[in-house]
Design a protein around this motif. Structure first.
Motif, PDB file in Angstrom:
ATOM      1  N   ALA A 266      44.019  43.068  27.910  1.00 27.46           N
ATOM      2  CA  ALA A 266      43.105  42.246  28.707  1.00 27.46           C
ATOM      3  C   ALA A 266      43.511  40.772  28.696  1.00 27.46           C
ATOM      4  O   ALA A 266      43.417  40.090  29.722  1.00 27.46           O
ATOM      5  N   THR A 267      43.951  40.264  27.552  1.00 25.92           N
ATOM      6  CA  THR A 267      44.232  38.831  27.464  1.00 25.92           C
ATOM      7  C   THR A 267      45.661  38.474  27.835  1.00 25.92           C
ATOM      8  O   THR A 267      45.893  37.492  28.531  1.00 25.92           O
ATOM      9  N   LEU A 268      46.624  39.221  27.364  1.00 20.94           N
ATOM     10  CA  LEU A 268      48.011  38.842  27.588  1.00 20.94           C
ATOM     11  C   LEU A 268      48.733  39.737  28.579  1.00 20.94           C
ATOM     12  O   LEU A 268      49.741  39.331  29.142  1.00 20.94           O
ATOM     13  N   GLY A 269      48.237  40.921  28.789  1.00 24.87           N
ATOM     14  CA  GLY A 269      48.938  41.876  29.633  1.00 24.87           C
ATOM     15  C   GLY A 269      49.080  41.412  31.062  1.00 24.87           C
ATOM     16  O   GLY A 269      50.185  41.392  31.621  1.00 24.87           O
ATOM     17  N   SER A 270      47.992  40.991  31.665  1.00 27.26           N
ATOM     18  CA  SER A 270      48.033  40.575  33.068  1.00 27.26           C
ATOM     19  C   SER A 270      48.891  39.321  33.261  1.00 27.26           C
ATOM     20  O   SER A 270      49.754  39.296  34.140  1.00 27.26           O
ATOM     21  N   PRO A 271      48.717  38.268  32.453  1.00 30.91           N
ATOM     22  CA  PRO A 271      49.586  37.102  32.620  1.00 30.91           C
ATOM     23  C   PRO A 271      51.052  37.431  32.332  1.00 30.91           C
ATOM     24  O   PRO A 271      51.954  36.892  32.974  1.00 30.91           O
ATOM     25  N   LEU A 272      51.299  38.312  31.386  1.00 33.34           N
ATOM     26  CA  LEU A 272      52.669  38.690  31.058  1.00 33.34           C
ATOM     27  C   LEU A 272      53.312  39.411  32.235  1.00 33.34           C
ATOM     28  O   LEU A 272      54.467  39.148  32.575  1.00 33.34           O
ATOM     29  N   VAL A 273      52.556  40.297  32.866  1.00 31.08           N
ATOM     30  CA  VAL A 273      53.081  41.013  34.032  1.00 31.08           C
ATOM     31  C   VAL A 273      53.331  40.026  35.172  1.00 31.08           C
ATOM     32  O   VAL A 273      54.363  40.103  35.855  1.00 31.08           O
ATOM     33  N   LYS A 274      52.408  39.093  35.345  1.00 31.42           N
ATOM     34  CA  LYS A 274      52.592  38.108  36.416  1.00 31.42           C
ATOM     35  C   LYS A 274      53.814  37.230  36.141  1.00 31.42           C
ATOM     36  O   LYS A 274      54.586  36.931  37.052  1.00 31.42           O
TER      37      LYS A 274
END
Length: 136
Positions: free
Chosen positions: A91-99
């Motif tokens: 939730a916290t790092l996954g989405s920004p990491l993918v972006k």
């Protein structure tokens, strides 16, 4: 002696012989029964220590099973914690990491495309910036 007395004497002798022949197996059978009685008595006497030992073993196994239950409960708690941590990380790092990864990929693809286009335009020139002729 008359014939009846002789016959009675022969019959009595045969009866004694029959009793002696039957006494031998009966004596052996009696010994066998005595040995069986002794074996049963010994087995009965040795049963108590075996049962006590089996009871001790079962008590030890139950103690170990209680420890295993505790370990299993702790492993289940750790699994729940790891699952929760994984959810938090996603939730916290996954989405920004993918972006960020997608952005990096897009930038590198754009740079390669630009270099390729530039190399295509410069590909007609030789070294030193002079135009290359097709005959040379």
């Amino acid at each position: 002696m008359s014939g009846g007395q002789i016959a009675a004497l022969i019959a009595a002798g045969a009866f004694v012989l029959l009793v002696l022949l039957l006494a031998i197996p009966l004596i052996k059978l009696g010994r066998t029964l005595d040995e069986a009685t002794i074996a049963i008595r010994k087995a009965h006497q040795n049963t108590d220590p075996i049962l006590i030992s089996a009871n001790d073993t079962i008590t030890h196994v139950n103690t170990q099973l209680e420890r295993v239950d505790g370990i299993t409960a702790n492993a289940q708690a750790v699994t729940g914690n790891v699952s929760a941590l994984s959810s938090v990380f996603t939730a916290t790092l996954g989405s920004p990491l993918v972006k960020t990864a997608a952005f990096s990929y897009g930038v590198s693809k754009a740079i390669r495309a630009r270099r390729k286009a530039k190399a295509g335009a410069d590909g007609k020139r030789g070294r030193g910036g002079r135009k290359r002729s097709d005959n040379s």
